[in-house]
Design a protein around this motif. Structure first.
Motif, PDB file in Angstrom:
ATOM      1  N   THR A  31      -1.071  38.761 -24.216  1.00 35.22           N
ATOM      2  CA  THR A  31      -1.479  37.863 -23.139  1.00 35.22           C
ATOM      3  C   THR A  31      -0.679  36.575 -23.241  1.00 35.22           C
ATOM      4  O   THR A  31      -0.483  36.031 -24.322  1.00 35.22           O
ATOM      5  CB  THR A  31      -2.984  37.549 -23.221  1.00 35.22           C
ATOM      6  N   TRP A  73      -1.823  36.003 -18.234  1.00 38.28           N
ATOM      7  CA  TRP A  73      -1.016  37.130 -17.772  1.00 38.28           C
ATOM      8  C   TRP A  73      -1.050  38.263 -18.787  1.00 38.28           C
ATOM      9  O   TRP A  73      -0.959  38.020 -19.978  1.00 38.28           O
ATOM     10  CB  TRP A  73       0.436  36.706 -17.592  1.00 38.28           C
ATOM     11  N   ASP A  74      -1.136  39.480 -18.290  1.00 40.39           N
ATOM     12  CA  ASP A  74      -0.976  40.662 -19.122  1.00 40.39           C
ATOM     13  C   ASP A  74       0.524  40.892 -19.255  1.00 40.39           C
ATOM     14  O   ASP A  74       1.211  41.148 -18.263  1.00 40.39           O
ATOM     15  CB  ASP A  74      -1.655  41.871 -18.477  1.00 40.39           C
ATOM     16  N   THR A 129       1.813  44.611 -18.202  1.00 30.62           N
ATOM     17  CA  THR A 129       1.819  44.981 -16.779  1.00 30.62           C
ATOM     18  C   THR A 129       2.387  43.888 -15.878  1.00 30.62           C
ATOM     19  O   THR A 129       2.608  44.132 -14.699  1.00 30.62           O
ATOM     20  CB  THR A 129       0.394  45.296 -16.300  1.00 30.62           C
ATOM     21  N   GLN A 150       0.794  41.467 -14.769  1.00 31.14           N
ATOM     22  CA  GLN A 150      -0.254  41.140 -13.804  1.00 31.14           C
ATOM     23  C   GLN A 150      -1.067  39.940 -14.284  1.00 31.14           C
ATOM     24  O   GLN A 150      -1.336  39.795 -15.481  1.00 31.14           O
ATOM     25  CB  GLN A 150      -1.192  42.335 -13.592  1.00 31.14           C
ATOM     26  N   GLU A 151      -1.478  39.125 -13.322  1.00 28.02           N
ATOM     27  CA  GLU A 151      -2.353  38.006 -13.635  1.00 28.02           C
ATOM     28  C   GLU A 151      -3.738  38.540 -13.988  1.00 28.02           C
ATOM     29  O   GLU A 151      -4.308  39.327 -13.245  1.00 28.02           O
ATOM     30  CB  GLU A 151      -2.439  37.074 -12.420  1.00 28.02           C
ATOM     31  N   LYS A 152      -4.259  38.122 -15.147  1.00 28.92           N
ATOM     32  CA  LYS A 152      -5.579  38.574 -15.608  1.00 28.92           C
ATOM     33  C   LYS A 152      -6.686  37.609 -15.217  1.00 28.92           C
ATOM     34  O   LYS A 152      -7.814  38.027 -14.963  1.00 28.92           O
ATOM     35  CB  LYS A 152      -5.587  38.715 -17.134  1.00 28.92           C
ATOM     36  N   ALA A 153      -6.379  36.319 -15.214  1.00 29.11           N
ATOM     37  CA  ALA A 153      -7.395  35.305 -14.914  1.00 29.11           C
ATOM     38  C   ALA A 153      -6.701  34.024 -14.489  1.00 29.11           C
ATOM     39  O   ALA A 153      -5.534  33.802 -14.792  1.00 29.11           O
ATOM     40  CB  ALA A 153      -8.258  35.050 -16.150  1.00 29.11           C
ATOM     41  N   THR A 198     -12.023  33.881 -22.265  1.00 30.45           N
ATOM     42  CA  THR A 198     -12.669  35.035 -21.632  1.00 30.45           C
ATOM     43  C   THR A 198     -13.318  34.652 -20.309  1.00 30.45           C
ATOM     44  O   THR A 198     -13.140  35.322 -19.297  1.00 30.45           O
ATOM     45  CB  THR A 198     -13.724  35.650 -22.573  1.00 30.45           C
TER      46      THR A 198
END
Length: 170
Positions: free
Chosen positions: A16, A28-29, A32, A34-37, A71
């Motif tokens: 991350t 960010w992951d 992938t 991809q934005e996670k949060a 989280t």
């Protein structure tokens, strides 16, 4: 500048990535892309991550240090008058520079100021060394100062840099 990432840091494990972008913190992951949060954090110029990756500290020129739960994205603490924060190796303490020419040491859980380390000028950066037993600060007058983290004892000063010393890295 709104769309530029000012700072990026990896969370422990390297899967991350956290960034400050346009008044937001984004996670960010890495695998992938991809934005996670995402959550709002106006004026976030800098980031520091706790060793376990559960907390993220932000700071800005006119903003106090804020600590966020990675989280939930919830703000869990605010440390007034502290910039450029860094977590201790066990994640229980937060050290940072103060506009009052000092380095501050805070208890993350209680928000209590444990001690201050006085300086002659502004503290540019601070890091924990020796497993958290010592702090090292860099000042605007080009000094690198070693401190006992368990007291306010100055252990050693390195001087003689002719140019500016702005940051520390281990």
């Amino acid at each position: 500048l709104q769309d530029r990432a000012l700072v990026v840091v990896f969370l422990p494990g390297g899967k991350t990535l956290a960034s400050t972008v346009g008044g937001s913190i984004k996670l960010w992951d890495v695998t992938t892309a991809q934005e996670k949060a995402r959550w709002q954090a106006a004026n976030a110029w800098g980031l520091s991550v706790s060793p376990d990756g559960k907390l993220l500290a932000t700071w800005g020129e006119s903003d106090p240090t804020r600590v966020w739960d990675t989280t939930s994205g919830q703000q869990v603490a605010v440390f007034e008058g502290t910039t450029a924060p860094t977590f201790s190796p066990d994640g229980k303490l937060l050290a940072g520079s103060s506009w009052a020419n000092a380095a501050n040491l805070w208890d993350v859980a209680t928000g209590s100021l444990i001690r201050q380390y006085p300086h002659d000028t502004f503290v540019q950066d601070i890091v924990f060394v020796s497993g958290g037993q010592k702090l090292v600060t860099v000042t605007r007058n080009n000094q690198i100062i070693f401190w006992d983290a368990n007291s306010d004892s100055r252990l050693r000063i390195l001087e003689g840099h002719t140019g500016g010393v702005l940051a520390l890295a281990l």
